[in-house]
Scaffold this motif. Structure first.
Motif, PDB file in Angstrom:
ATOM      1  N   SER A  61       1.072  -1.512   0.258  1.00 32.76           N
ATOM      2  CA  SER A  61       0.444  -0.190  -0.200  1.00 32.76           C
ATOM      3  C   SER A  61       0.805   1.272   0.203  1.00 32.76           C
ATOM      4  O   SER A  61       2.274   1.349   0.338  1.00 32.76           O
ATOM      5  N   ILE A  62       0.545   2.327  -1.211  1.00 31.22           N
ATOM      6  CA  ILE A  62       1.250   3.494  -1.232  1.00 31.22           C
ATOM      7  C   ILE A  62       0.095   4.878  -0.459  1.00 31.22           C
ATOM      8  O   ILE A  62      -1.234   4.612  -0.600  1.00 31.22           O
ATOM      9  N   ALA A  63       0.521   5.540  -0.149  1.00 30.97           N
ATOM     10  CA  ALA A  63      -0.032   6.900   0.644  1.00 30.97           C
ATOM     11  C   ALA A  63      -0.251   7.913   0.055  1.00 30.97           C
ATOM     12  O   ALA A  63       1.591   8.275   0.357  1.00 30.97           O
ATOM     13  N   GLN A  93      -0.347  13.601  10.910  1.00 33.45           N
ATOM     14  CA  GLN A  93       1.091  13.433  11.673  1.00 33.45           C
ATOM     15  C   GLN A  93       1.860  12.132  10.786  1.00 33.45           C
ATOM     16  O   GLN A  93       0.560  11.250  10.532  1.00 33.45           O
ATOM     17  N   MET A  94       3.194  12.243  10.412  1.00 32.73           N
ATOM     18  CA  MET A  94       3.407  10.682   9.565  1.00 32.73           C
ATOM     19  C   MET A  94       4.469  10.438   9.916  1.00 32.73           C
ATOM     20  O   MET A  94       5.447  11.141  11.097  1.00 32.73           O
ATOM     21  N   ASP A  95       4.546   8.811  10.757  1.00 35.69           N
ATOM     22  CA  ASP A  95       5.463   8.729  11.592  1.00 35.69           C
ATOM     23  C   ASP A  95       6.183   7.510  11.046  1.00 35.69           C
ATOM     24  O   ASP A  95       5.568   6.716  10.222  1.00 35.69           O
ATOM     25  N   ILE A  96       6.764   7.087  11.543  1.00 35.20           N
ATOM     26  CA  ILE A  96       7.173   5.082  11.165  1.00 35.20           C
ATOM     27  C   ILE A  96       6.980   4.680  12.358  1.00 35.20           C
ATOM     28  O   ILE A  96       7.344   4.844  13.500  1.00 35.20           O
ATOM     29  N   GLY A 124       8.533  -1.028  10.598  1.00 29.01           N
ATOM     30  CA  GLY A 124       8.794   0.005   9.488  1.00 29.01           C
ATOM     31  C   GLY A 124       7.718   0.583   9.064  1.00 29.01           C
ATOM     32  O   GLY A 124       8.368   0.733   7.911  1.00 29.01           O
ATOM     33  N   ARG A 125       6.600   0.493   8.920  1.00 30.46           N
ATOM     34  CA  ARG A 125       5.502   0.702   8.506  1.00 30.46           C
ATOM     35  C   ARG A 125       5.426   2.647   8.691  1.00 30.46           C
ATOM     36  O   ARG A 125       5.655   2.640   9.225  1.00 30.46           O
ATOM     37  N   VAL A 126       4.636   3.479   7.476  1.00 28.13           N
ATOM     38  CA  VAL A 126       4.543   4.163   7.853  1.00 28.13           C
ATOM     39  C   VAL A 126       2.918   4.655   8.357  1.00 28.13           C
ATOM     40  O   VAL A 126       2.345   4.026   7.588  1.00 28.13           O
ATOM     41  N   ALA A 127       2.777   5.099   9.423  1.00 29.85           N
ATOM     42  CA  ALA A 127       1.770   5.371  10.297  1.00 29.85           C
ATOM     43  C   ALA A 127       1.445   6.992   9.667  1.00 29.85           C
ATOM     44  O   ALA A 127       2.026   8.078  10.007  1.00 29.85           O
ATOM     45  N   GLU A 147      -3.565   5.142  10.320  1.00 28.34           N
ATOM     46  CA  GLU A 147      -3.846   4.363   8.967  1.00 28.34           C
ATOM     47  C   GLU A 147      -2.162   3.490   8.298  1.00 28.34           C
ATOM     48  O   GLU A 147      -1.085   4.476   8.384  1.00 28.34           O
ATOM     49  N   LYS A 148      -1.504   2.404   8.605  1.00 23.26           N
ATOM     50  CA  LYS A 148      -0.299   2.251   8.370  1.00 23.26           C
ATOM     51  C   LYS A 148      -0.238   1.680   6.892  1.00 23.26           C
ATOM     52  O   LYS A 148      -0.898   1.498   5.621  1.00 23.26           O
ATOM     53  N   PHE A 149       1.078   2.041   5.787  1.00 24.50           N
ATOM     54  CA  PHE A 149       0.993   2.112   4.896  1.00 24.50           C
ATOM     55  C   PHE A 149       2.377   1.768   4.804  1.00 24.50           C
ATOM     56  O   PHE A 149       3.733   1.732   5.475  1.00 24.50           O
ATOM     57  N   ASP A 150       2.950   0.706   3.548  1.00 17.05           N
ATOM     58  CA  ASP A 150       4.416   0.128   3.182  1.00 17.05           C
ATOM     59  C   ASP A 150       5.391   1.861   3.364  1.00 17.05           C
ATOM     60  O   ASP A 150       6.138   1.527   3.072  1.00 17.05           O
TER      61      ASP A 150
END
Ligand SMILES: Cc1cc2nc3c(=O)[nH]c(=O)nc-3n(C[C@H](O)[C@H](O)[C@H](O)COP(=O)(O)OP(=O)(O)OC[C@H]3O[C@@H](n4cnc5c(N)ncnc54)[C@H](O)[C@@H]3O)c2cc1C
Length: 478
Positions: A17-19, A235-238, A242-245, A253-256
């Motif tokens: 998944s990509i945001a 917010q955007m965090d890891i 290791g996923r992007v939250a 929501e978590k993305f790769d």
């Protein structure tokens, strides 16, 4: 929240998944290309509309851009995207002209003869400005990132012509931060503006820029992408895995992977602590100039010119942009459409002035400039502000541009701070989006027909290629 699982149009599940954050032209371009490559894309936009700075509002059954927008024939990458979307034939082109307002008179500045007749400058200075234009289009851009526009133009045009002609226009764009702007910015800009041998032409699209964003949205959906409007990223965090939250009001929501397309100061505000440790500081990139536009619908035209520069101190705005010299009546009705424009930093007190205060200062000033304009001629007026429009460039800007990959294989950037030296525009953003996509491994996209889907889904986006620019006299507009 559960991990995102989406399906391609043929119902194959995709778990990678990509945001894409931001639904302006950068975000739309990235999201569509990624979806066409079979990725599971979620486009997240804070406002209720797609299009970013090219967004629109409704008036009397039609839509109008909040900020004037047009295309140039040299906008190759953007035009190829429109072709891929199946709407390139909806773009129409017209000759347009430019004039300079000085002491109540309008001086067209479109040909060498116009420049020779340009009374605000002494004759010798007109010649030097002309030579500057000639040199600017013949000279290489080598080394120009390390010379200021002030120094380069002063050397070519002389101190007097610089002070009288170039400086007011540079100040209009960058205010008191104009001193550090590299000559490369200027060189690129005036070479883009005059990319045609037959005189200046500009393009607009039937149905306005909304037609472009609507088409993007339709094709993105057809390719399995998801669009979330009115979803501001907080917010955007890891996370620990290791996923992007991505945090929004709806939760985390978590993305790769994530592609961020917001202007840099807005990106900076979103970065969480774990991500901050992993990515480079973005503080070497530029701050931004904002813009106020006052849009007037008029019952009669003001000038034959698309753009009248009004950079001299007596005017509260820097330019009068009469877009109805370009747009068809089908797109605007019988009204004439004029934007008064002013570049300002968002910290400037004028940026916070109320709409009525802007109108109270600007409309009488417009009437001074065009004494034939009466209150009765004004059908309606609107004020729009954008805080992050033009990065404020600094010497050596090429080295200050933020990288496309912020965290390896995870967090990517495609924003206006990277567009330089290409002009900040839809074309520039498409060009940058293609650069970022290339770093993500989406290289050879070509303009290949794909067998399934609607007419608009039939083509994939094209590989970026900067359009060749035939040589012409340099534009005076900066
Ligand atoms: C007055 C004016 C005139 C212009 N004239 C032209 C022209 O004639 N031709 C041309 O090609 N270009 C023109 N431009 C420039 C062009 O509009 C921009 O360069 C381009 O739109 C930038 O696109 P972008 O997608 O990179 O950024 P933006 O359009 O800024 O998009 C960023 C998006 O991110 C969203 N966002 C921000 N924060 C968040 C958050 N926290 N969560 C979710 N979403 C968020 C915003 O709502 C926005 O939609 C003009 C701009 C202005 C202001």
């Amino acid at each position: 929240m559960m991990p995102v699982i989406c399906h391609l149009p043929d119902m194959r599940p995709v778990t990678h998944s990509i945001a894409v954050l931001g639904g302006g032209i950068s975000g739309l371009t990235c999201a569509l290309r990624l979806a066409q490559e079979g990725r599971c894309v979620t486009l997240i936009e804070g406002s209720g509309q797609l299009g970013g700075l090219g967004t629109f509002f409704e008036h009397d059954g039609r839509t109008f851009e909040k900020f004037y927008h047009c295309m140039l024939p040299s906008d190759g990458p953007l035009l190829r995207v429109l072709e891929a979307l199946g709407i390139r034939d909806d773009v129409y082109w017209k000759p347009t002209t430019f004039a300079y307002a000085h002491q109540g008179r309008f001086f067209p500045l479109n040909t060498a003869l116009d420049l020779l007749k340009f009374a605000p400058l002494r004759f010798i200075d007109r010649i030097r400005v002309g030579i500057t234009g000639l040199y600017g289009r013949l000279a290489s851009d080598k080394g120009l990132d390390d010379i200021t526009t002030v120094k380069w133009l002063t050397k070519l045009s002389g101190t007097r012509a610089f002070a009288k002609f170039w400086r007011p226009m540079l100040e209009a764009k960058f205010g008191d931060r104009h001193h550090d702007v590299p000559a490369l910015w200027f060189w690129t800009r005036f070479n883009r503006e005059k990319g045609e041998s037959k005189g200046e032409r500009k393009g607009y699209i039937k149905g306005g820029y909304k037609h472009i964003t609507d088409t993007f949205a339709r094709v993105l959906h057809a390719n399995g992408g998801t669009i979330r409007l009115k979803t501001t990223v907080q917010q955007m965090d890891i996370d620990d895995e290791g996923r992007v939250a991505i945090t929004t009001a709806a939760g985390v929501e978590k993305f790769d992977q994530v592609v961020v397309t917001l202007p840099t100061p807005q990106v900076e505000k979103l970065i969480g602590p774990a991500l901050r440790r992993e990515m480079p500081a973005l503080d070497t990139t530029t701050d931004y100039q904002g813009v106020i536009n006052c849009l007037l619908f008029l019952k009669k035209p003001l000038t034959p010119h698309y753009w009248v520069a009004t950079p001299e101190g007596e005017h509260p705005f820097d330019g009068v942009v009469e877009t109805s010299t370009l747009t068809d009546t089908a797109d605007r009705g019988s009204r004439h459409v004029v934007y008064l424009t002013k570049y300002l930093h968002r910290d400037d007190v004028r940026f916070a002035a109320s709409d009525d205060c802007i109108r109270a200062g600007w409309i009488p000033a417009l009437k001074n400039l065009f004494p034939q304009l009466q209150d009765d001629d004004i059908e309606a007026s609107f004020v729009f502000r954008a805080p992050f429009v033009e990065p404020i460039y600094r010497l050596g800007q090429m080295k200050l541009r933020p990288p496309e990959e912020l965290v390896a294989d995870k967090v990517y950037l495609a924003n206006t701070a990277q567009v330089y030296p290409v002009v900040t525009s839809w074309n520039g953003s498409v060009t940058q989006a293609e650069r970022t996509l290339a770093v993500m491994g989406l290289h050879d996209t070509g303009c290949q027909p794909v067998p399934t889907g609607s007419r608009t889904a039939e083509l994939k986006l094209t590989k970026p290629r900067l359009a060749a620019q035939p040589l012409r006299p340099a534009s005076a507009k900066v």
